[in-house]
Design an enzyme around this catalytic site. Structure first.
Site, PDB file in Angstrom:
ATOM      1  N   GLU A   1     -21.855   4.831   9.168  1.00 20.59           N
ATOM      2  CA  GLU A   1     -23.101   5.333   9.744  1.00 20.59           C
ATOM      3  C   GLU A   1     -22.852   6.782  10.135  1.00 20.59           C
ATOM      4  OE1 GLU A   1     -25.387   2.759  12.229  1.00 20.59           O
ATOM      5  OE2 GLU A   1     -26.024   4.421  13.514  1.00 20.59           O
TER       6      GLU A   1
ATOM      7  N   GLU B   1     -23.054  -3.430  17.666  1.00 19.53           N
ATOM      8  CA  GLU B   1     -22.246  -2.216  17.867  1.00 19.53           C
ATOM      9  C   GLU B   1     -21.192  -2.494  18.919  1.00 19.53           C
ATOM     10  OE1 GLU B   1     -24.489   1.162  19.068  1.00 19.53           O
ATOM     11  OE2 GLU B   1     -25.662   1.165  17.243  1.00 19.53           O
TER      12      GLU B   1
ATOM     13  N   ASN C   1     -32.749  -0.332  17.718  1.00 14.80           N
ATOM     14  CA  ASN C   1     -31.745  -0.525  18.769  1.00 14.80           C
ATOM     15  C   ASN C   1     -32.459  -0.800  20.091  1.00 14.80           C
ATOM     16  OD1 ASN C   1     -30.040   0.170  21.009  1.00 14.80           O
ATOM     17  ND2 ASN C   1     -28.589   1.031  19.552  1.00 14.80           N
TER      18      ASN C   1
ATOM     19  N   GLY D   1     -32.981   4.005  18.451  1.00 14.35           N
ATOM     20  CA  GLY D   1     -33.261   3.302  19.695  1.00 14.35           C
ATOM     21  C   GLY D   1     -34.000   4.114  20.724  1.00 14.35           C
ATOM     22  N   PHE D   2     -33.308   5.055  21.344  1.00 18.91           N
ATOM     23  CA  PHE D   2     -33.785   5.691  22.567  1.00 18.91           C
ATOM     24  C   PHE D   2     -35.195   6.270  22.437  1.00 18.91           C
ATOM     25  CE2 PHE D   2     -33.972   9.055  25.764  1.00 18.91           C
ATOM     26  CZ  PHE D   2     -33.626   8.336  26.888  1.00 18.91           C
TER      27      PHE D   2
ATOM     28  N   HIS E   1     -25.676  -2.807  21.315  1.00 18.10           N
ATOM     29  CA  HIS E   1     -24.314  -2.328  21.590  1.00 18.10           C
ATOM     30  C   HIS E   1     -23.774  -3.050  22.815  1.00 18.10           C
ATOM     31  CE1 HIS E   1     -21.689   1.548  22.344  1.00 18.10           C
ATOM     32  NE2 HIS E   1     -20.978   0.444  22.328  1.00 18.10           N
TER      33      HIS E   1
ATOM     34  N   ARG F   1     -23.017  -1.909  30.403  1.00 20.80           N
ATOM     35  CA  ARG F   1     -24.043  -1.186  31.174  1.00 20.80           C
ATOM     36  C   ARG F   1     -25.465  -1.538  30.748  1.00 20.80           C
ATOM     37  NH1 ARG F   1     -23.120   4.928  29.065  1.00 20.80           N
ATOM     38  NH2 ARG F   1     -21.083   4.499  29.931  1.00 20.80           N
ATOM     39  N   HIS F   2     -25.629  -2.035  29.508  1.00 18.60           N
ATOM     40  CA  HIS F   2     -26.988  -2.492  29.150  1.00 18.60           C
ATOM     41  C   HIS F   2     -26.939  -3.910  28.558  1.00 18.60           C
ATOM     42  CE1 HIS F   2     -25.657  -0.362  25.573  1.00 18.60           C
ATOM     43  NE2 HIS F   2     -25.983   0.821  26.026  1.00 18.60           N
TER      44      HIS F   2
ATOM     45  N   THR G   1     -14.026  12.148  17.304  1.00 17.17           N
ATOM     46  CA  THR G   1     -13.713  13.381  16.581  1.00 17.17           C
ATOM     47  C   THR G   1     -14.425  14.510  17.299  1.00 17.17           C
ATOM     48  OG1 THR G   1     -15.659  13.161  15.195  1.00 17.17           O
ATOM     49  CG2 THR G   1     -13.612  12.234  14.341  1.00 17.17           C
ATOM     50  N   THR G   2     -14.164  15.755  16.860  1.00 19.84           N
ATOM     51  CA  THR G   2     -14.824  16.884  17.530  1.00 19.84           C
ATOM     52  C   THR G   2     -16.342  16.784  17.416  1.00 19.84           C
ATOM     53  OG1 THR G   2     -14.316  18.082  15.530  1.00 19.84           O
ATOM     54  CG2 THR G   2     -12.992  18.612  17.448  1.00 19.84           C
TER      55      THR G   2
ATOM     56  N   HIS H   1     -31.874  -0.047  25.362  1.00 18.06           N
ATOM     57  CA  HIS H   1     -32.478   0.522  26.576  1.00 18.06           C
ATOM     58  C   HIS H   1     -33.567  -0.350  27.185  1.00 18.06           C
ATOM     59  CE1 HIS H   1     -29.668   3.663  26.415  1.00 18.06           C
ATOM     60  NE2 HIS H   1     -29.973   3.916  25.156  1.00 18.06           N
TER      61      HIS H   1
ATOM     62  N   HIS I   1     -28.571   8.093  15.575  1.00 18.29           N
ATOM     63  CA  HIS I   1     -28.338   8.735  16.875  1.00 18.29           C
ATOM     64  C   HIS I   1     -29.269   9.917  17.063  1.00 18.29           C
ATOM     65  CE1 HIS I   1     -26.555   9.898  20.653  1.00 18.29           C
ATOM     66  NE2 HIS I   1     -25.963   8.730  20.639  1.00 18.29           N
ATOM     67  N   GLY I   2     -30.128   9.782  18.044  1.00 11.75           N
ATOM     68  CA  GLY I   2     -31.019  10.874  18.428  1.00 11.75           C
ATOM     69  C   GLY I   2     -32.224  11.054  17.522  1.00 11.75           C
TER      70      GLY I   2
ATOM     71  N   ARG J   1     -21.289  -2.814  25.215  1.00  3.92           N
ATOM     72  CA  ARG J   1     -20.293  -1.853  25.707  1.00  3.92           C
ATOM     73  C   ARG J   1     -19.253  -2.557  26.555  1.00  3.92           C
ATOM     74  NH1 ARG J   1     -21.678   3.696  25.569  1.00  3.92           N
ATOM     75  NH2 ARG J   1     -19.938   3.853  27.013  1.00  3.92           N
TER      76      ARG J   1
HETATM   77  N1  PXP Z   1     -26.263   4.247  15.911  1.00  2.00           N
HETATM   78  C1  PXP Z   1     -25.195   4.146  16.727  1.00  2.00           C
HETATM   79  C2  PXP Z   1     -23.870   3.831  16.122  1.00  2.00           C
HETATM   80  C3  PXP Z   1     -25.321   4.302  18.121  1.00  2.00           C
HETATM   81  O1  PXP Z   1     -24.236   4.190  18.906  1.00  2.00           O
HETATM   82  C4  PXP Z   1     -26.595   4.551  18.649  1.00  2.00           C
HETATM   83  C5  PXP Z   1     -26.763   4.691  20.125  1.00  2.00           C
HETATM   84  O2  PXP Z   1     -26.512   3.481  20.741  1.00  2.00           O
HETATM   85  C6  PXP Z   1     -27.681   4.622  17.764  1.00  2.00           C
HETATM   86  C7  PXP Z   1     -27.484   4.496  16.405  1.00  2.00           C
HETATM   87  C8  PXP Z   1     -29.076   4.850  18.250  1.00  2.00           C
HETATM   88  O3  PXP Z   1     -29.167   6.115  18.828  1.00  2.00           O
HETATM   89  P1  PXP Z   1     -30.469   6.486  19.627  1.00  2.00           P
HETATM   90  O4  PXP Z   1     -30.592   5.506  20.752  1.00  2.00           O
HETATM   91  O5  PXP Z   1     -30.211   7.895  20.074  1.00  2.00           O
HETATM   92  O6  PXP Z   1     -31.622   6.385  18.661  1.00  2.00           O
END
Ligand code: PXP
Length: 254
Positions: A156, A75, A12, A221-222, A48, A54-55, A105-106, A15, A199-200, A50
């Site tokens: 995902e 995305e 991803n 990504g991040f 993504h 923003r990016h 969701t929660t 950033h 994510h993360g 958005r």
């Molecule tokens: N998958 C999805 C659906 C996301 O929205 C994101 C964040 O944009 C990622 C993966 C990647 O997450 P991260 O940047 O925390 O690795």
């Protein structure tokens, strides 16, 4: 040992665009990052678009689609405007994500159960267009079952809560989140869904989750963009690939 599929790495590059936009110019270019990631072994590129731009910007998506040799995973929120843009770009895949609180969701993923009436037509349009749809959801049985019912080909699994619990040194919470991911991956595969996760994730969590045989794609990504500041993007992609390969070699019979 259970039979396993190859595990794809989607990088991803959002950033890179965050940094570019801080000065409003063209540098650093997300397309250049995508090409470098592919050169180093990425199996696909995720970006993504958005609603607030923003990016990543519309023009980034068009350039990525035109220039990269690997699949583009677009995305997006499932709004009529985004669906129109994505159908115009014709990426390999789209991943529908929540952008507003009421779509969550929660656990933080898309509320497929609550939004089923609005999501169904978007999923159908992408299916008809031959664009693989995945739904970014928490590892919640009701959400997984609804994704299958709406004929999304893929989900995902949102790994954010698990990764946060590890970072915050909350082992009991991390163990609970991990159990949900393991059970969710298994349920999703039984429901006929292709299973992705993201994510993360960092090197350690990617290595751990790579051992779940149902998961065939990680989108990261991040952490990688942060690491790339120190060792370069190519080295980071190679190190992530190695972490995933180490994890895959230890496949858990879930
Ligand atoms: N998958 C999805 C659906 C996301 O929205 C994101 C964040 O944009 C990622 C993966 C990647 O997450 P991260 O940047 O925390 O690795």
């Amino acid at each position: 040992m259970p039979k396993t599929s190859p595990l794809r790495l989607g990088v991803n590059i959002d950033h890179i665009a965050t940094v570019r936009n801080a000065r409003g110019g063209r540098h650093p270019d997300p397309l250049r990052a995508a090409l470098a990631a592919i050169e180093a072994g990425a199996d696909g590129i995720t970006a993504h678009l958005r609603e607030d731009r923003r990016h990543i910007r519309d023009n980034d998506m068009e350039r990525l689609k035109a220039e990269i040799s690997k699949p583009l995973n677009f995305e997006m929120a499932a709004t009529p405007d985004m669906v129109r843009i994505a159908l115009g770009v014709q990426p390999h895949a789209v991943c529908l994500v929540p952008e507003r609180r009421e779509e969550l969701t929660t656990e933080g993923g898309l509320d497929v159960v609550g939004q089923r009436d609005s999501l169904a037509p978007s999923i159908a349009r992408f299916n008809d267009a031959g664009i693989r749809v995945s739904l970014f959801i928490a590892a919640d049985p009701a959400q997984i079952e609804m994704a299958a019912k709406l004929k999304a080909p893929a989900i995902e699994l949102h790994t954010g809560a698990w990764c946060d619990a590890i970072t915050d040194d909350e082992p009991a919470k991390a163990a609970e989140e991990w159990r949900r991911i393991v059970a969710g991956a298994s349920l999703a595969q039984s429901a006929g869904l292709e299973v992705h996760a993201g994510h993360g994730l960092d090197y350690a969590t990617a290595e751990t989750i790579a051992a779940l045989p149902q998961i065939v794609e990680l989108n990261i990504g991040f952490y990688m963009i942060g690491e790339a500041l120190f060792v370069g993007l190519g080295e980071t992609v190679k190190a992530m690939r190695e972490a995933m390969d180490r994890g895959r070699a230890k496949v858990i019979a879930a």
